[in-house]
Design a protein around this motif. Structure first.
Motif, PDB file in Angstrom:
ATOM      1  N   GLU A   5      -8.734 -12.706   7.804  1.00 45.42           N
ATOM      2  CA  GLU A   5      -8.537 -11.807   6.670  1.00 45.42           C
ATOM      3  C   GLU A   5      -8.880 -12.645   5.450  1.00 45.42           C
ATOM      4  N   LEU A   6      -9.821 -12.179   4.673  1.00 46.98           N
ATOM      5  CA  LEU A   6     -10.309 -12.988   3.548  1.00 46.98           C
ATOM      6  C   LEU A   6      -9.616 -12.629   2.235  1.00 46.98           C
ATOM      7  N   GLY A   7      -9.071 -13.662   1.601  1.00 49.36           N
ATOM      8  CA  GLY A   7      -8.493 -13.472   0.273  1.00 49.36           C
ATOM      9  C   GLY A   7      -9.295 -14.239  -0.754  1.00 49.36           C
ATOM     10  N   THR A   8      -9.671 -13.580  -1.832  1.00 55.85           N
ATOM     11  CA  THR A   8     -10.328 -14.315  -2.906  1.00 55.85           C
ATOM     12  C   THR A   8      -9.998 -13.653  -4.243  1.00 55.85           C
ATOM     13  N   GLY A   9     -10.478 -14.273  -5.315  1.00 53.36           N
ATOM     14  CA  GLY A   9     -10.166 -13.737  -6.626  1.00 53.36           C
ATOM     15  C   GLY A   9     -10.552 -14.727  -7.707  1.00 53.36           C
ATOM     16  N   PHE A  10      -9.937 -14.594  -8.872  1.00 49.38           N
ATOM     17  CA  PHE A  10     -10.407 -15.387 -10.012  1.00 49.38           C
ATOM     18  C   PHE A  10      -9.297 -15.600 -11.034  1.00 49.38           C
ATOM     19  N   LEU A  11      -9.597 -16.490 -11.955  1.00 47.93           N
ATOM     20  CA  LEU A  11      -8.673 -16.800 -13.046  1.00 47.93           C
ATOM     21  C   LEU A  11      -9.054 -15.967 -14.263  1.00 47.93           C
TER      22      LEU A  11
ATOM     23  N   LEU B 209     -17.898  -9.447  -1.889  1.00 45.51           N
ATOM     24  CA  LEU B 209     -17.435 -10.313  -0.799  1.00 45.51           C
ATOM     25  C   LEU B 209     -16.563  -9.538   0.190  1.00 45.51           C
ATOM     26  N   ASP B 210     -16.244  -8.297  -0.165  1.00 48.09           N
ATOM     27  CA  ASP B 210     -15.466  -7.412   0.682  1.00 48.09           C
ATOM     28  C   ASP B 210     -14.113  -8.036   1.043  1.00 48.09           C
ATOM     29  N   ALA B 211     -13.393  -8.462   0.001  1.00 49.81           N
ATOM     30  CA  ALA B 211     -12.111  -9.142   0.221  1.00 49.81           C
ATOM     31  C   ALA B 211     -11.071  -8.207   0.826  1.00 49.81           C
ATOM     32  N   ASP B 212     -10.270  -8.766   1.714  1.00 48.29           N
ATOM     33  CA  ASP B 212      -9.138  -8.025   2.291  1.00 48.29           C
ATOM     34  C   ASP B 212      -7.886  -8.224   1.438  1.00 48.29           C
ATOM     35  N   MET B 213      -7.850  -9.352   0.734  1.00 49.45           N
ATOM     36  CA  MET B 213      -6.721  -9.666  -0.159  1.00 49.45           C
ATOM     37  C   MET B 213      -7.342 -10.160  -1.466  1.00 49.45           C
ATOM     38  N   ILE B 214      -6.680  -9.837  -2.577  1.00 52.24           N
ATOM     39  CA  ILE B 214      -7.283 -10.160  -3.876  1.00 52.24           C
ATOM     40  C   ILE B 214      -6.268 -10.880  -4.769  1.00 52.24           C
TER      41      ILE B 214
ATOM     42  N   GLY C  75       8.402  -4.672   2.761  1.00 56.38           N
ATOM     43  CA  GLY C  75       7.628  -4.351   3.957  1.00 56.38           C
ATOM     44  C   GLY C  75       8.188  -5.052   5.192  1.00 56.38           C
ATOM     45  N   GLN C  76       8.139  -4.357   6.315  1.00 52.83           N
ATOM     46  CA  GLN C  76       8.576  -4.935   7.585  1.00 52.83           C
ATOM     47  C   GLN C  76       7.338  -5.336   8.369  1.00 52.83           C
ATOM     48  N   GLY C  77       7.425  -6.432   9.101  1.00 51.62           N
ATOM     49  CA  GLY C  77       6.274  -6.874   9.888  1.00 51.62           C
ATOM     50  C   GLY C  77       5.362  -7.770   9.070  1.00 51.62           C
ATOM     51  N   LYS C  78       4.172  -8.019   9.628  1.00 50.75           N
ATOM     52  CA  LYS C  78       3.303  -9.043   9.029  1.00 50.75           C
ATOM     53  C   LYS C  78       2.471  -8.535   7.851  1.00 50.75           C
ATOM     54  N   GLY C  79       2.392  -7.236   7.705  1.00 49.85           N
ATOM     55  CA  GLY C  79       1.698  -6.695   6.530  1.00 49.85           C
ATOM     56  C   GLY C  79       0.224  -7.050   6.500  1.00 49.85           C
ATOM     57  N   GLN C  80      -0.421  -6.892   7.671  1.00 51.67           N
ATOM     58  CA  GLN C  80      -1.864  -7.148   7.717  1.00 51.67           C
ATOM     59  C   GLN C  80      -2.584  -6.236   6.709  1.00 51.67           C
ATOM     60  N   SER C  81      -3.652  -6.734   6.133  1.00 54.23           N
ATOM     61  CA  SER C  81      -4.408  -5.926   5.179  1.00 54.23           C
ATOM     62  C   SER C  81      -5.005  -4.702   5.892  1.00 54.23           C
TER      63      SER C  81
END
Ligand code: SAM
Ligand code: SF4
Ligand code: FES
Length: 349
Positions: free
Chosen positions: A194-200, A221-226, A336-342
């Motif tokens: 699961e890809l996380g990316t972002g910026f300042l 980049l089609d991020a799953d997490m931002i 949230g319960q569980g791992k909280g996958q994107s």
């Protein structure tokens, strides 16, 4: 084009032009409120009311890089350095599990003391001890290393590209290459993390045009997490006299990215909560659905000083867990319960 029309387009097509993004970034008054409200309802529709917690384990404050903004940069001779040993990291992960966390984030400076084999061993030990998802946030490594960490059981990887403006990237990251960072992010995605990316937000010299480009790059980049956070000047860095990043632009960027990638996981970051006492709450109300409390001991928290004034620095991990839960409930949301996958990742799989 009016803000209302741009928001409608974003909701239907999940894509906007750079000029449309710039208009949203500059929205004020009722237009801004409409942006936040729309992002909040898109969040509710696509990822629900659950706010997932991630237990952050900052395991080393050593770094071989020299990013101009960061208190851990190698030239900061006053930085307090520490390295947690393998068993200690595993113990903290187990403690996080007992506190209810189902994801741990292993974060550090770029510290090559931790070899491929050491990191694989830590990942395997955590995975065989407790049922958690593991997110790595350890910077740039080789393809072979990323593959080995994935094979060992790592699930997710977080690495911001920091800025898409190549000139600014070069200026603030001596000895590093923007192209290499992007290549790493593509490898990570292709390896099935699961890809996380972002910026300042708010690096000196960054423009609204740059921010719009940053937003488009996260989408590309089609991020799953931002992960988006405001820049906070650290007194022992070359950017010590620079102005801090804007909370308002951070919130707007979160909101716009919620519209462009509706099912991504988006944290309300600690830096946002540091610049504004209600920053995390505001983030959660304009598109965010994740919070990452620190689960380390106080001794380490104090030493991992990316920027000054970090919230929760004197609170122990159990207190933060309770505090953040009450914040979430006060917003009418639930933990949230569980791992909280994107869901974005799940949908693509
Ligand atoms: N070393 C790894 C990396 O750079 O990807 C992971 C740890 S690094 C400390 C995590 C993030 O901290 C960076 O991506 C950067 O955006 C953020 N950061 C560093 N210094 C900061 C500052 N002064 N203000 C706000 N965020 C900062
Ligand atoms: Fe090192 Fe990451 Fe800080 Fe850059 S941002 S100096 S890579 S810890
Ligand atoms: Fe740490 Fe509130 S979340 S004290």
């Amino acid at each position: 084009m009016k803000v209302k029309d741009i928001l409608e387009k974003a909701c239907y097509e999940n894509i906007l032009t750079k000029d449309e993004i710039k208009l949203l970034l500059m929205a004020e008054g009722d237009d801004k409120e409409l942006l936040f409200k729309t992002a909040d309802s898109v969040r509710k529709e696509h990822v629900g009311d659950e706010v997932f917690l991630r237990g952050l384990i900052e395991f080393s404050s050593y770094c071989k890089n020299d990013c101009f903004y960061c208190g851990l940069r190698r030239s900061n001779s006053q930085a307090q350095r520490y390295r947690m040993q393998e068993d200690e990291i595993v113990e903290v992960a187990k403690r996080a599990y007992q506190m209810g966390y189902r994801t741990v984030v292993l974060q550090s400076g770029e510290d090559m003391y931790y070899t491929k084999d050491m990191l694989c061993s830590i990942i395997k030990k955590i995975k065989s001890s407790v049922d958690v998802a593991i997110t790595l946030s350890i910077g740039e490594r080789s393809y072979d290393e990323y593959k080995a960490f994935k094979d060992a059981g790592a699930d997710r990887f977080l690495m911001r590209f920091e800025t898409s403006n190549k000139k600014l990237y070069r200026k603030y990251h001596p000895g590093m290459s923007f192209e290499n960072r992007i290549e790493c992010l593509k490898w990570i995605k292709n390896l099935g993390y699961e890809l996380g990316t972002g910026f300042l937000i708010g690096l000196p010299g960054q423009t609204i045009d740059d921010l719009a480009q940053d937003i488009l790059l996260v989408k590309e980049l089609d991020a799953d997490m931002i992960g988006i956070g405001p820049f906070i000047p650290h007194p022992q860095t070359p950017l010590k006299d620079a102005e801090e990043g804007s909370v308002d632009l951070t919130l707007k960027s979160i909101a716009i990215l919620r519209l462009l990638i509706p099912d991504a996981n988006i944290p309300a970051t600690t830096a946002l909560g540091t610049l504004d006492p209600l920053g995390r709450q505001k983030g959660l109300m304009c598109g965010a659905n994740i919070v990452m409390p620190n689960v380390n001991d106080l001794e380490y928290k104090l030493k991992y000083e990316l920027y000054p004034g970090k919230i929760c620095i004197n609170e122990d991990a159990t207190k933060c867990r309770g505090c953040i839960e009450s914040i979430i409930v006060s917003l009418g949301r639930k933990v949230g319960q569980g791992k909280g996958q994107s869901r974005h990742y799940k949908r693509a799989a």
